[in-house]
Design an enzyme around this catalytic site. Sequence first.
Site, PDB file in Angstrom:
ATOM      1  N   GLU A 144       0.849  -1.199   0.000  1.00 45.23           N
ATOM      2  CA  GLU A 144       0.000   0.000   0.000  1.00 45.23           C
ATOM      3  C   GLU A 144       0.885   1.250   0.000  1.00 45.23           C
ATOM      4  OE1 GLU A 144      -2.448   1.548  -0.706  1.00 45.23           O
ATOM      5  OE2 GLU A 144      -4.104   1.336   0.687  1.00 45.23           O
ATOM      6  N   ASP A 145       0.375   2.357  -0.525  1.00 45.36           N
ATOM      7  CA  ASP A 145       1.162   3.593  -0.537  1.00 45.36           C
ATOM      8  C   ASP A 145       1.191   4.258   0.830  1.00 45.36           C
ATOM      9  OD1 ASP A 145      -1.531   4.284  -0.638  1.00 45.36           O
ATOM     10  OD2 ASP A 145      -1.338   5.724  -2.277  1.00 45.36           O
TER      11      ASP A 145
ATOM     12  N   ASP B 211      -3.595   5.915   6.364  1.00 44.70           N
ATOM     13  CA  ASP B 211      -3.975   7.196   6.962  1.00 44.70           C
ATOM     14  C   ASP B 211      -4.975   6.905   8.090  1.00 44.70           C
ATOM     15  OD1 ASP B 211      -4.067  10.146   6.790  1.00 44.70           O
ATOM     16  OD2 ASP B 211      -6.060   9.864   5.968  1.00 44.70           O
TER      17      ASP B 211
ATOM     18  N   PHE C 248      -0.344  16.217   4.502  1.00 47.28           N
ATOM     19  CA  PHE C 248      -0.719  15.671   3.197  1.00 47.28           C
ATOM     20  C   PHE C 248       0.505  15.638   2.294  1.00 47.28           C
ATOM     21  CE2 PHE C 248      -2.535  15.539  -1.013  1.00 47.28           C
ATOM     22  CZ  PHE C 248      -3.474  14.529  -0.857  1.00 47.28           C
ATOM     23  N   VAL C 249       0.798  14.454   1.774  1.00 51.05           N
ATOM     24  CA  VAL C 249       1.991  14.290   0.931  1.00 51.05           C
ATOM     25  C   VAL C 249       1.603  13.856  -0.484  1.00 51.05           C
ATOM     26  CG1 VAL C 249       3.650  13.836   2.791  1.00 51.05           C
ATOM     27  CG2 VAL C 249       2.323  11.931   1.854  1.00 51.05           C
TER      28      VAL C 249
ATOM     29  N   ASP D 123      -1.114  11.094  -5.062  1.00 52.13           N
ATOM     30  CA  ASP D 123      -1.638  12.227  -5.832  1.00 52.13           C
ATOM     31  C   ASP D 123      -2.391  13.222  -4.963  1.00 52.13           C
ATOM     32  OD1 ASP D 123      -3.959  10.517  -5.401  1.00 52.13           O
ATOM     33  OD2 ASP D 123      -4.974  11.778  -6.872  1.00 52.13           O
TER      34      ASP D 123
HETATM   35  P1  IMP Z   1      -7.063   5.384   4.636  1.00 49.13           P
HETATM   36  O1  IMP Z   1      -8.122   4.439   4.139  1.00 49.13           O
HETATM   37  O2  IMP Z   1      -7.638   6.565   5.359  1.00 49.13           O
HETATM   38  O3  IMP Z   1      -5.969   4.700   5.428  1.00 49.13           O
HETATM   39  O4  IMP Z   1      -6.392   6.072   3.395  1.00 49.13           O
HETATM   40  C1  IMP Z   1      -5.897   5.366   2.371  1.00 49.13           C
HETATM   41  C2  IMP Z   1      -5.840   6.152   1.082  1.00 49.13           C
HETATM   42  O5  IMP Z   1      -6.058   7.573   1.214  1.00 49.13           O
HETATM   43  C3  IMP Z   1      -4.448   5.995   0.535  1.00 49.13           C
HETATM   44  O6  IMP Z   1      -4.293   4.791  -0.182  1.00 49.13           O
HETATM   45  C4  IMP Z   1      -4.318   7.234  -0.327  1.00 49.13           C
HETATM   46  O7  IMP Z   1      -4.835   6.976  -1.601  1.00 49.13           O
HETATM   47  C5  IMP Z   1      -5.166   8.284   0.373  1.00 49.13           C
HETATM   48  N1  IMP Z   1      -4.317   9.187   1.184  1.00 49.13           N
HETATM   49  C6  IMP Z   1      -4.254   9.261   2.529  1.00 49.13           C
HETATM   50  N2  IMP Z   1      -3.364  10.190   2.923  1.00 49.13           N
HETATM   51  C7  IMP Z   1      -2.838  10.722   1.795  1.00 49.13           C
HETATM   52  C8  IMP Z   1      -1.811  11.726   1.545  1.00 49.13           C
HETATM   53  O8  IMP Z   1      -1.201  12.338   2.435  1.00 49.13           O
HETATM   54  N3  IMP Z   1      -1.544  11.984   0.235  1.00 49.13           N
HETATM   55  C9  IMP Z   1      -2.167  11.342  -0.800  1.00 49.13           C
HETATM   56  N4  IMP Z   1      -3.104  10.407  -0.609  1.00 49.13           N
HETATM   57  C10 IMP Z   1      -3.437  10.080   0.685  1.00 49.13           C
END
Ligand code: IMP
Length: 179
Positions: free
Chosen positions: A104-105, A108, A157-158, A164
Amino acid sequence: MGSAHITLHDKKFRLYLPANELVGVVEELAARLNRDYTDRKPLFVVVLTGAFMFASDLLKRITVPCEIVFIRVASYHGTGSTGVVQEIMGLREEVAGRHLIVVEDIVDTGTTMHHLLPTLRAKGPASVEVATLFFKPDCLRHELTLAYVAKQIPNDFVVGYGLDYDGLGRNLPDVYVAV
Ligand code: IMP
């Protein structure tokens, strides 16, 4: 190295992690995976789109025999117990009995993994772990075990290196942070 500041849409970003530093954290993670997955022939499950650049650099450094599959996840609200149904697209491989590593990238809030992991576990793999480039511990809203985190970052936010901002920035080799 890219420029010190960039603008994407309406937002300004400054250089946060240049490509050469990213290589270092990716190499460390690959070394851990190579140690832990000897003789287990893992199946890397790369979550598109954000993880594509990280996955490419990580997997070039994996020296144990492995297989790779790319998936997309779509969440929609259904009537299940969680209220959210996770659909996995692209997973045609047989995963029963396999050692899965979800690539995963960024984690969050953890919502994506919170829904994806049970869906994968229901398919009967021998094990499921997560390898994520970034983890924002301050944002986590779910109980999650993340065995492989390349780098913890603050709640900022990165963009860049696959990540992206509203469609822009995925192609950048360096990571930038919103200012
Ligand atoms: P989560 O489900 O809240 O853990 O977020 C997962 C998805 O939100 C990631 O796979 C990203 O696509 C997007 N995301 C969360 N934080 C960032 C960020 O800082 N920059 C870009 N995309 C983010």
